[in-house]
Motif scaffolding. Structure first.
Motif, PDB file in Angstrom:
ATOM      1  N   GLU A 105      -2.343   0.930 -27.392  1.00  0.00           N
ATOM      2  CA  GLU A 105      -1.058   1.096 -26.596  1.00  0.00           C
ATOM      3  C   GLU A 105      -0.717  -0.195 -25.624  1.00  0.00           C
ATOM      4  O   GLU A 105      -1.852  -0.413 -25.164  1.00  0.00           O
ATOM      5  N   LEU A 106       0.577  -0.685 -25.828  1.00  0.00           N
ATOM      6  CA  LEU A 106       1.048  -1.015 -24.428  1.00  0.00           C
ATOM      7  C   LEU A 106      -0.057  -2.583 -24.072  1.00  0.00           C
ATOM      8  O   LEU A 106      -0.202  -3.032 -22.874  1.00  0.00           O
ATOM      9  N   PHE A 109     -17.089   2.432 -15.948  1.00  0.00           N
ATOM     10  CA  PHE A 109     -16.173   0.677 -15.451  1.00  0.00           C
ATOM     11  C   PHE A 109     -17.304  -0.004 -15.685  1.00  0.00           C
ATOM     12  O   PHE A 109     -16.881  -0.922 -16.458  1.00  0.00           O
ATOM     13  N   LEU A 110     -19.082  -0.057 -15.716  1.00  0.00           N
ATOM     14  CA  LEU A 110     -19.034  -1.237 -16.353  1.00  0.00           C
ATOM     15  C   LEU A 110     -18.711  -1.232 -17.801  1.00  0.00           C
ATOM     16  O   LEU A 110     -19.205  -2.327 -18.395  1.00  0.00           O
ATOM     17  N   LYS A 129     -15.021  -3.437 -20.350  1.00  0.00           N
ATOM     18  CA  LYS A 129     -15.262  -4.805 -21.761  1.00  0.00           C
ATOM     19  C   LYS A 129     -15.131  -4.313 -22.944  1.00  0.00           C
ATOM     20  O   LYS A 129     -14.254  -4.558 -23.521  1.00  0.00           O
ATOM     21  N   SER A 145       0.093  -1.343 -18.846  1.00  0.00           N
ATOM     22  CA  SER A 145      -1.085  -1.532 -19.561  1.00  0.00           C
ATOM     23  C   SER A 145      -2.339  -0.894 -19.727  1.00  0.00           C
ATOM     24  O   SER A 145      -1.693   0.041 -19.348  1.00  0.00           O
ATOM     25  N   SER A 146      -2.488  -1.051 -20.966  1.00  0.00           N
ATOM     26  CA  SER A 146      -3.894   0.191 -21.029  1.00  0.00           C
ATOM     27  C   SER A 146      -4.874  -0.240 -21.268  1.00  0.00           C
ATOM     28  O   SER A 146      -6.643   0.019 -21.530  1.00  0.00           O
ATOM     29  N   LYS A 147      -5.464  -1.401 -20.171  1.00  0.00           N
ATOM     30  CA  LYS A 147      -6.632  -2.059 -20.313  1.00  0.00           C
ATOM     31  C   LYS A 147      -7.555  -1.502 -18.861  1.00  0.00           C
ATOM     32  O   LYS A 147      -7.125  -1.094 -19.096  1.00  0.00           O
ATOM     33  N   ILE A 193     -10.312  -2.152 -17.628  1.00  0.00           N
ATOM     34  CA  ILE A 193     -10.630  -2.501 -15.916  1.00  0.00           C
ATOM     35  C   ILE A 193      -9.513  -1.968 -15.573  1.00  0.00           C
ATOM     36  O   ILE A 193      -9.915  -1.637 -14.174  1.00  0.00           O
TER      37      ILE A 193
END
Lengths: 374, 348
Positions: free
Chosen positions: A92-93, B225-226, B229, B290-292, B294
């Motif tokens: 997604e995205l 959060f860690l 990645k 965004s789907s990152k 982080i």
């Protein structure tokens, strides 16, 4: 010869502990392209899944630079081996750049942030696959060809020494197939990256690979240079082709010859007859062809499609025997097709055959798909 | 390309700054509103001079002081912590199942928690009148894990994510049936707590609740959060994650554990609160474009906190003095958002 870069030693692969294929021993040098080919369901993907550690090996070893993959550190391995899978991913995205940047994973820090150098490498990988212009586009909005290139860029950005690709050409049209294989070829020859892949298309496999491996349901049936492995007969046997045929020197595939007693004779030669043979095959009309020299391009198509072909040895003389054989077939036909090839030099017998046909009251029609008699 | 990187950074900064601003705003607004009106200046004086007032150095209305410190603030904090936990849990489950509508509620985790809680409450009612918080948390946690494991067991076998949702709903029904069965044979007085709990509410929050839930949620948040990645590698699918050196099996177990801890904590302290877990990660994705992970992990957490504080504010003020259950408000606000997003997400 050096020690092979990548080696499978007496590997057995399969699901749930049951071997599907066993006794697989293959080796691949740096810069080499090895292609697994064979019918659907023969186990090409199973081998590749085992190599990429998605499936446990049932027995045997997979060695990368002499190190057994089972005991190798997965982080270190990620810097050596990259994959392009058949899985259709739908993130997604994420932009094409983001997807390609995933290849930097083994190199980035604990938060996966990209450095300037990482970015440069990703952009470079994208431009290698001619995808720099789509870097900012949403990955899921790309075409199949673009996606496949971006996924290859992802593998390139991983800076691997070995790329494993499972059916990389599956969803691509012919132009993108050629482009993709070109990229692989230059990766292997210019950067010394070893490439292991599976391909459906034996014609492409024979053209791009240094080594081909025929995987049949009974195991590895052949292994070696494409010209050694692929003969007309071995391909027919590998794929169990009962109808249709494969021409090893052209790498072309022909469908099965129409069944029945021919009523048509095609006077061909020099490639002029090919469209006529194909058209007749499609219309399901059985036919004879002649007189063709054995080095004539026509013969590659006529031989598998015609009920019978009057052949003459390459660089040999056309004798009375050939002409009378052709006349006998014309007698048996109702229609004679003139493919339009010039009646000059070695092909001067053509005029004689057409005259003979007219004198016997046969219908003589010019070639071309639209005028094909039925 | 470089220009775009800068543009995106600007967007991310803008989103985070506005989320934090919204958080501060909703906190202030929330403290200031309620059925008992207390002047704004007085509230601030009570918050910033707490020590002095308690020591009797400064004069203050004792009941107002108690309302602020014993009712509004802990409730607010609990809503923030649990809201963050809920949406983070939703984000993890959506990542795990690669399904945009996966969430603690949809997959039956809440009803599993409720069933366990019902069993425990009814079983213990013979001996003790009120069930201790630790037992409630443990029961809800076990219940969440139980249903999660079931969903996974079938999900792993089916390899089909839409079937997984069906199974989640089925498990949810089974748990509800068991719960209803138990309630049928229980005494009214024994299940008052359970009925109240199943409405989903942040009311009756104490500082102890806030402390315990923060002690569970904040370290879990840090762990997630860690993990951003490997989560980002997982977004491309298991095959790719594996080839990038992610230990997929361990990663999956971690993901399940963390999201179960989060949803178990929420269901234990506030009951099943629907839609936050599904809606908030979507809102964040749209905002961030965004789907990152982080970005998504902190954004989901803060956005979930804002959402829950706001919904709780609505729940206790709109029909004041009658208080709505927070689940009512989150559903009423969250469901239309999900529908709107589902329709609009399809557009390029």
């Amino acid at each position: 010869m050096d020690k092979p870069y990548f080696e499978l030693r007496d590997l057995a692969v399969g699901y749930n502990g049951k071997p599907l294929l066993s006794h697989i021993s293959l080796s691949l040098q740096r810069g080499g392209i090895m292609t697994l080919t064979g019918p659907n369901g023969s186990g090409k993907s199973t081998i590749l899944k085992t190599v990429t550690r998605r499936l446990p090996a049932i027995s045997g070893q997979i060695l990368l630079e002499g190190e057994d993959l089972r005991f190798a550190d997965s982080k270190a391995m990620a810097r050596k081996m990259a994959v392009v899978l058949t899985d259709r991913i739908r993130p997604e995205l994420l932009t094409a750049f983001d997807v390609a940047a995933a290849g930097r994973y083994p190199y980035t820090g604990s938060f996966g942030l990209l450095t300037r150098r990482d970015r440069e490498i990703v952009l470079d990988a994208l431009s290698q696959v001619n995808a720099a212009d789509i870097a900012d586009r949403d990955f899921s909005a790309l075409s199949d060809g673009q996606r496949q290139r971006v996924l290859l860029a992802r593998a390139i950005a991983q800076e691997p020494e070995l790329i494993v690709l499972d059916e990389p050409t599956s969803f691509l049209d012919i132009r993108h197939k050629i482009e993709l294989l070109e990229i692989l070829r230059s990766m292997s020859k210019e950067r010394g990256v070893a490439i292991l892949m599976s391909l459906h298309e034996i014609d492409l496999a024979s053209k791009v690979s240094d080594t081909v491996v025929c995987v049949s349901p009974d195991g590895i049936s052949a292994f070696g240079k494409p010209e050694e492995v692929f003969s007309d007969l071995s391909v027919r046997r590998l794929y169990g082709l009962e109808r249709g045929s494969y021409n090893a020197s052209l790498g072309s595939i022909e469908l099965a010859a129409p069944l029945g007693v021919p009523q048509v004779f095609v006077v061909g030669g020099g490639g002029y007859g090919i469209p006529v043979y194909r058209a007749l095959q499609k219309a399901g009309v059985p036919f004879y062809a002649g007189i063709l020299f054995e080095n004539d391009l026509d013969l590659a198509v006529a031989a598998p499609l015609a009920a019978s072909v009057v052949k003459c040895p390459a660089f040999g003389d056309l004798t009375e025997a050939h002409i009378s054989a052709a006349k006998a077939l014309i007698d048996a036909s109702e229609t004679v097709v003139d493919s339009g090839c010039p009646a000059r030099g070695t092909n001067s017998a053509k005029a004689e055959l057409l005259d003979y046909a007219r004198s016997r009251g046969k219908r003589v029609v010019p070639g071309g798909a639209s005028e094909v008699p039925s | 390309m470089n220009v775009n990187v800068k543009l995106n950074t600007a967007r991310y900064c803008a989103v985070f700054i506005s989320l934090f601003a919204l958080f501060v705003l909703s906190v202030i607004w929330s403290i200031n509103s309620g059925s008992v009106s207390i002047p704004v200046g007085e509230i601030w004086r009570m918050i910033f001079h707490k020590g002095a007032i308690e020591r009797g150095e400064l004069a203050a209305d004792a009941s107002a002081f108690n309302i602020i410190w014993k009712i509004r603030l802990p409730r607010l904090m609990l809503a923030a912590v649990l809201g963050g936990a809920l949406s983070l849990s939703g984000f993890l489950l959506q990542t795990f199942f690669r399904n945009p509508i996966a969430g603690p509620f949809v997959l039956g985790i809440s009803s599993g928690a409720k069933m366990f809680l019902a069993v425990v409450t009814i079983a213990l009612s013979a001996w003790i009148p009120t069930v201790p918080v630790a037992v409630t948390v443990a029961a809800a946690f076990l219940g969440s894990m139980f249903t999660m494991m079931f969903a996974l067991l079938f999900g792993g076998r089916l390899k089909n994510m839409s079937m997984l949702l069906v199974i989640g709903i089925m498990i949810s029904y089974i748990c509800s049936a068991v719960t209803d069965f138990l309630i049928n044979f229980a005494k009214e007085a024994d299940i008052v707590n359970l009925t109240h709990w199943s409405m989903g509410s942040f009311s009756a929050a104490s500082w102890r609740d806030v402390k315990i839930s923060a002690l569970i949620v904040l370290p879990t948040f840090l762990c997630v959060f860690l993990l951003s990645k490997p989560i980002s590698a997982y977004a491309l699918g298991e095959g790719y994650a594996l080839s990038l050196g992610v230990n997929v099996r361990r990663f999956r177990v971690l993901l399940i554990l963390l999201s179960s801890v989060l949803s178990a904590c929420v269901t234990a302290f506030a009951g099943p609160i629907s839609f936050v877990g599904i809606a908030v990660p979507h809102i964040c994705r749209i905002l961030l474009k965004s789907s990152k992970p982080i970005l998504m992990v902190p954004a989901s957490f803060v956005c979930g906190a804002v959402f829950c504080v706001f919904c709780d504010l609505v729940a206790r003020t709109v029909f004041s003095p009658t208080e709505l259950s927070v689940g009512t408000v989150t559903s009423a606000i969250g469901a239309p958002i999900v529908i709107w997003l589902m329709i609009n997400l399809k557009k390029p």
